[in-house]
Design a protein around this motif. Structure first.
Motif, PDB file in Angstrom:
ATOM      1  N   PRO A   1      60.927  59.907 -29.370  1.00 22.04           N
ATOM      2  CA  PRO A   1      61.957  59.222 -28.742  1.00 22.04           C
ATOM      3  C   PRO A   1      62.627  59.991 -27.604  1.00 22.04           C
ATOM      4  N   ASP A   2      62.421  61.297 -27.702  1.00 25.23           N
ATOM      5  CA  ASP A   2      63.016  61.988 -26.523  1.00 25.23           C
ATOM      6  C   ASP A   2      61.837  62.525 -25.493  1.00 25.23           C
ATOM      7  N   GLY A   3      60.794  61.670 -25.450  1.00 22.21           N
ATOM      8  CA  GLY A   3      60.086  61.752 -24.206  1.00 22.21           C
ATOM      9  C   GLY A   3      58.741  62.967 -24.553  1.00 22.21           C
ATOM     10  N   GLN A   4      58.812  63.464 -25.579  1.00 19.05           N
ATOM     11  CA  GLN A   4      57.718  64.660 -25.757  1.00 19.05           C
ATOM     12  C   GLN A   4      56.384  63.960 -26.240  1.00 19.05           C
ATOM     13  N   VAL A   5      55.349  64.791 -26.064  1.00 14.09           N
ATOM     14  CA  VAL A   5      53.931  64.260 -26.454  1.00 14.09           C
ATOM     15  C   VAL A   5      53.830  64.938 -27.987  1.00 14.09           C
ATOM     16  N   PRO A   6      53.793  64.038 -29.109  1.00 16.26           N
ATOM     17  CA  PRO A   6      53.582  64.617 -30.481  1.00 16.26           C
ATOM     18  C   PRO A   6      52.186  65.053 -30.563  1.00 16.26           C
ATOM     19  N   TRP A   7      52.193  66.083 -31.457  1.00 19.72           N
ATOM     20  CA  TRP A   7      50.840  66.698 -31.936  1.00 19.72           C
ATOM     21  C   TRP A   7      50.204  65.602 -32.643  1.00 19.72           C
ATOM     22  N   VAL A   8      48.747  65.501 -32.152  1.00 18.28           N
ATOM     23  CA  VAL A   8      47.892  64.691 -33.055  1.00 18.28           C
ATOM     24  C   VAL A   8      46.560  65.625 -33.404  1.00 18.28           C
ATOM     25  N   ARG A   9      46.467  65.747 -34.459  1.00 23.63           N
ATOM     26  CA  ARG A   9      45.547  66.718 -35.065  1.00 23.63           C
ATOM     27  C   ARG A   9      44.431  65.979 -35.663  1.00 23.63           C
ATOM     28  N   LEU A  10      43.322  66.247 -35.577  1.00 24.41           N
ATOM     29  CA  LEU A  10      42.055  65.461 -35.915  1.00 24.41           C
ATOM     30  C   LEU A  10      41.219  66.560 -37.133  1.00 24.41           C
ATOM     31  N   HIS A  11      41.505  65.776 -38.280  1.00 25.52           N
ATOM     32  CA  HIS A  11      40.698  66.298 -39.341  1.00 25.52           C
ATOM     33  C   HIS A  11      39.486  65.736 -39.905  1.00 25.52           C
ATOM     34  N   TYR A  12      38.517  66.281 -40.666  1.00 26.89           N
ATOM     35  CA  TYR A  12      37.274  65.622 -41.180  1.00 26.89           C
ATOM     36  C   TYR A  12      36.342  65.032 -40.069  1.00 26.89           C
ATOM     37  N   VAL A  13      36.163  66.046 -39.070  1.00 25.91           N
ATOM     38  CA  VAL A  13      35.446  65.614 -37.809  1.00 25.91           C
ATOM     39  C   VAL A  13      34.033  66.100 -37.875  1.00 25.91           C
ATOM     40  N   TYR A  14      33.134  65.109 -38.139  1.00 21.16           N
ATOM     41  CA  TYR A  14      31.567  65.498 -38.133  1.00 21.16           C
ATOM     42  C   TYR A  14      31.389  65.590 -36.641  1.00 21.16           C
ATOM     43  N   PRO A  15      30.191  66.607 -36.184  1.00 27.95           N
ATOM     44  CA  PRO A  15      30.101  66.947 -34.860  1.00 27.95           C
ATOM     45  C   PRO A  15      29.221  65.966 -34.183  1.00 27.95           C
ATOM     46  N   TYR A  16      29.559  64.732 -34.202  1.00 30.28           N
ATOM     47  CA  TYR A  16      28.404  63.779 -33.612  1.00 30.28           C
ATOM     48  C   TYR A  16      28.736  63.923 -32.064  1.00 30.28           C
ATOM     49  N   PRO A  17      27.676  63.466 -31.192  1.00 32.64           N
ATOM     50  CA  PRO A  17      27.870  63.488 -29.666  1.00 32.64           C
ATOM     51  C   PRO A  17      29.142  63.203 -29.120  1.00 32.64           C
ATOM     52  N   HIS A  18      29.484  61.889 -29.642  1.00 31.77           N
ATOM     53  CA  HIS A  18      30.795  61.504 -28.890  1.00 31.77           C
ATOM     54  C   HIS A  18      32.145  62.390 -29.343  1.00 31.77           C
ATOM     55  N   VAL A  19      32.172  63.135 -30.035  1.00 26.65           N
ATOM     56  CA  VAL A  19      33.253  64.442 -30.411  1.00 26.65           C
ATOM     57  C   VAL A  19      33.523  65.150 -28.844  1.00 26.65           C
ATOM     58  N   ASP A  20      32.480  65.277 -28.198  1.00 28.34           N
ATOM     59  CA  ASP A  20      32.552  65.790 -26.857  1.00 28.34           C
ATOM     60  C   ASP A  20      33.581  65.099 -25.847  1.00 28.34           C
ATOM     61  N   GLN A  21      33.609  63.823 -25.904  1.00 29.23           N
ATOM     62  CA  GLN A  21      34.580  63.106 -25.250  1.00 29.23           C
ATOM     63  C   GLN A  21      36.018  63.251 -25.583  1.00 29.23           C
ATOM     64  N   VAL A  22      36.474  63.852 -26.841  1.00 30.77           N
ATOM     65  CA  VAL A  22      37.676  64.141 -26.944  1.00 30.77           C
ATOM     66  C   VAL A  22      38.405  65.689 -26.588  1.00 30.77           C
ATOM     67  N   ILE A  23      37.338  66.405 -26.127  1.00 28.23           N
ATOM     68  CA  ILE A  23      37.681  67.557 -25.908  1.00 28.23           C
ATOM     69  C   ILE A  23      38.637  67.608 -24.394  1.00 28.23           C
ATOM     70  N   PRO A  24      38.136  66.754 -23.530  1.00 24.70           N
ATOM     71  CA  PRO A  24      38.898  66.749 -22.346  1.00 24.70           C
ATOM     72  C   PRO A  24      40.597  66.290 -22.516  1.00 24.70           C
ATOM     73  N   LEU A  25      40.566  65.487 -23.367  1.00 25.06           N
ATOM     74  CA  LEU A  25      42.165  64.799 -23.815  1.00 25.06           C
ATOM     75  C   LEU A  25      42.707  66.114 -24.282  1.00 25.06           C
ATOM     76  N   MET A  26      42.079  67.090 -25.089  1.00 33.79           N
ATOM     77  CA  MET A  26      42.833  68.274 -25.432  1.00 33.79           C
ATOM     78  C   MET A  26      43.065  69.022 -24.343  1.00 33.79           C
ATOM     79  N   ALA A  27      42.340  69.263 -23.576  1.00 37.31           N
ATOM     80  CA  ALA A  27      42.514  70.025 -22.371  1.00 37.31           C
ATOM     81  C   ALA A  27      43.633  69.591 -21.860  1.00 37.31           C
ATOM     82  N   GLN A  28      43.778  68.239 -21.602  1.00 36.73           N
ATOM     83  CA  GLN A  28      45.070  67.711 -20.790  1.00 36.73           C
ATOM     84  C   GLN A  28      46.418  67.627 -21.521  1.00 36.73           C
TER      85      GLN A  28
END
Length: 470
Positions: free
Chosen positions: A248-275
């Motif tokens: 509500p105050d305009g901040q980005v909430p933390w979104v934490r991913l659990h139980y992630v198997y290292p399939y190839p498409h996991v690579d695509q979420v890393i840039p979102l973390m960098a941003q």
């Protein structure tokens, strides 16, 4: 119109009935905790109140864990305590598929239901302690929290369960037997829940499932409409959309991913973390590193060049924290296999690691494997892996001394004799309950749980950080 005398008016009033009270003992993983929240939400909507102790409860629910034999014993002990202290007990959860074992030990249990069988649990409670009835009373929706549900976690963080069950057939695990095959929730329903949670005060979402990377496989990654655009039931689409949430105050909430198997498409979420749109944190259940042991475990994605990918991830997002868990003493594990794991850990430099001694679980295929590892060897290997991972953790935390990091506050203490106030929080590398903490000194009295603050790290040990607000 004639009026009644005051005494008559008072005597004619229909008193609101006292609500029946339900106690809850919730064991096991965060997924079970979410189940407990959903059960209590339904019961509260039916007019039940919650009891914080055995004495005040009309019936007690025990949400069990059945993953390991030790967890089953803990569950049985909890059932026994509830029966001794209250006597009116309903059992649910992962151990519910062993109703005969439970009833043999505790014949006075009122009912036994399985994991996420919400309707059966509610029906059992209705039968054991019928809800209070009264005119007007049952027509008024119960006042719940801002989300319309019961939360068993602090207000500032919430678990977001995206699916049930699992399609894997790991030889040491019986989760598919307990919770069934993968069943993904609709992505629009997940996003709606996440949006409401954040609007109601959640500052950190912890995405959980049995296999987050497989989200949507069972529904062929079907497409749904969300806010006028099409989104797939897929981990990457989910991650991207969660990254658009704002408090509500305009901040980005933390979104934490659990139980992630290292399939190839996991690579695509890393840039979102960098941003800065996702918390730079991955909880990946590697379980082992030796190819031979992984094959015996029937682990998925065990041929991936994981070390190369970890290196690439950290090049994109240098602050990425990786947590994992490993099993030592699996049947057939040799000293060579174990040393392979230790060498792998040296190279991987994981931030947070949990280790477990292999434990046979009734119904697991691994029980029939040859070359069981003696208990003494398991203990020795457990001590060695814990020493190894503690040293790695200490070095990685020491490297943060002098840096300014983002911290979420979990608890603010009372002033000491000098008037100083301390607080406990977590960095982005720390999930609640399972990772480390950041201990702060001399915080302002206005600080409260759920606040984000920037902290200068002054000291570190093997598990925790110590600092002061910048």
């Amino acid at each position: 119109m004639a009026t009644l005398p005051p005494d008559s008016r008072e005597n004619s009033a229909t008193p609101a009935p006292e609500p029946k009270r339900v106690g809850m003992v919730s064991l096991g993983c965060p997924k079970a905790l979410v189940d407990s929240e959903r059960i209590l939400t339904r019961l509260r909507a039916d007019g039940y109140a919650m009891s914080a102790d055995y004495a005040g409860a009309d019936v007690v629910l025990v949400n069990t864990c059945g993953f390991l034999d030790s967890a089953k014993e803990e569950s049985l002990a909890a059932i026994g305590e509830a029966i001794a202290e209250n006597g009116r007990v309903i059992v649910t959860g992962c151990m519910g598929n062993e109703a005969e074992v439970i009833r043999a030990r505790f014949p006075d249990v009122l009912a036994v239901t399985g994991a996420h069988q919400y309707e059966a649990v509610v029906e059992a409670v209705h039968e054991a302690a019928p809800p209070a009835m009264g005119p007007y009373f049952d027509l008024i929706p119960q006042a719940l929290d801002d989300m319309g549900g019961v939360k068993l976690t602090p207000r500032h963080y919430s678990y977001l369960k995206i699916s049930e069950g699992c399609n894997h057939a790991c030889s040491f695990c019986i989760i598919p037997d307990l919770r069934g095959k993968l069943a993904s929730r609709r992505i629009d329903a997940v996003l709606r829940e996440a949006e409401k949670l954040v609007a109601a005060g959640t500052r950190e979402l912890l995405v959980i499932s049995q296999d987050t990377s497989a989200y949507g496989v069972d529904v062929r990654h079907e497409t749904r409409t969300w806010k006028g655009r099409e989104v797939r039931t897929h981990m990457t689409d989910l991650a991207r959309e969660l990254g658009q949430l704002r408090t509500p105050d305009g901040q980005v909430p933390w979104v934490r991913l659990h139980y992630v198997y290292p399939y190839p498409h996991v690579d695509q979420v890393i840039p979102l973390m960098a941003q800065g749109l996702l918390t730079p944190y991955l909880d990946i259940p590697f379980q082992h590193a030796s190819p031979k042991v992984l094959r015996a475990m029937k682990r998925p994605a065990n041929e991936a060049k994981v070390l190369d990918r970890i290196k690439a991830w950290r090049e994109i997002c240098p602050d990425l924290a990786i947590r994992s868990s490993f099993v030592v003493g699996f049947p057939g594990e040799t000293e060579e296999d174990f040393q392979y794991l230790l060498d792998w850990l040296d190279e991987a430099q994981l931030d947070r690691v949990g280790a477990f001694r292999f434990e046979p679980v009734e119904g697991a295929a691994a029980n029939a494997l040859p070359d069981a590892v003696p208990d003494a060897v398991k203990e020795e290997r457990y001590a060695r892996i814990m020493a190894k991972t503690e040293a790695i953790s200490a070095a990685r935390l020491a490297a943060k001394v002098g840096r300014t990091i983002r911290v979420i506050i979990d608890d603010v203490g009372e002033p000491d004799e000098d008037g100083d106030i301390g607080a406990t929080g977590r960095s982005q590398a720390d999930a609640p309950e399972i990772d480390g903490a950041v201990y702060l000194r001399n915080v302002p009295a206005s600080l409260k749980a759920g606040d984000f603050v920037d902290v200068v790290v002054e000291e570190a040990d093997a598990h925790d950080l110590y600092g002061v607000i910048a």
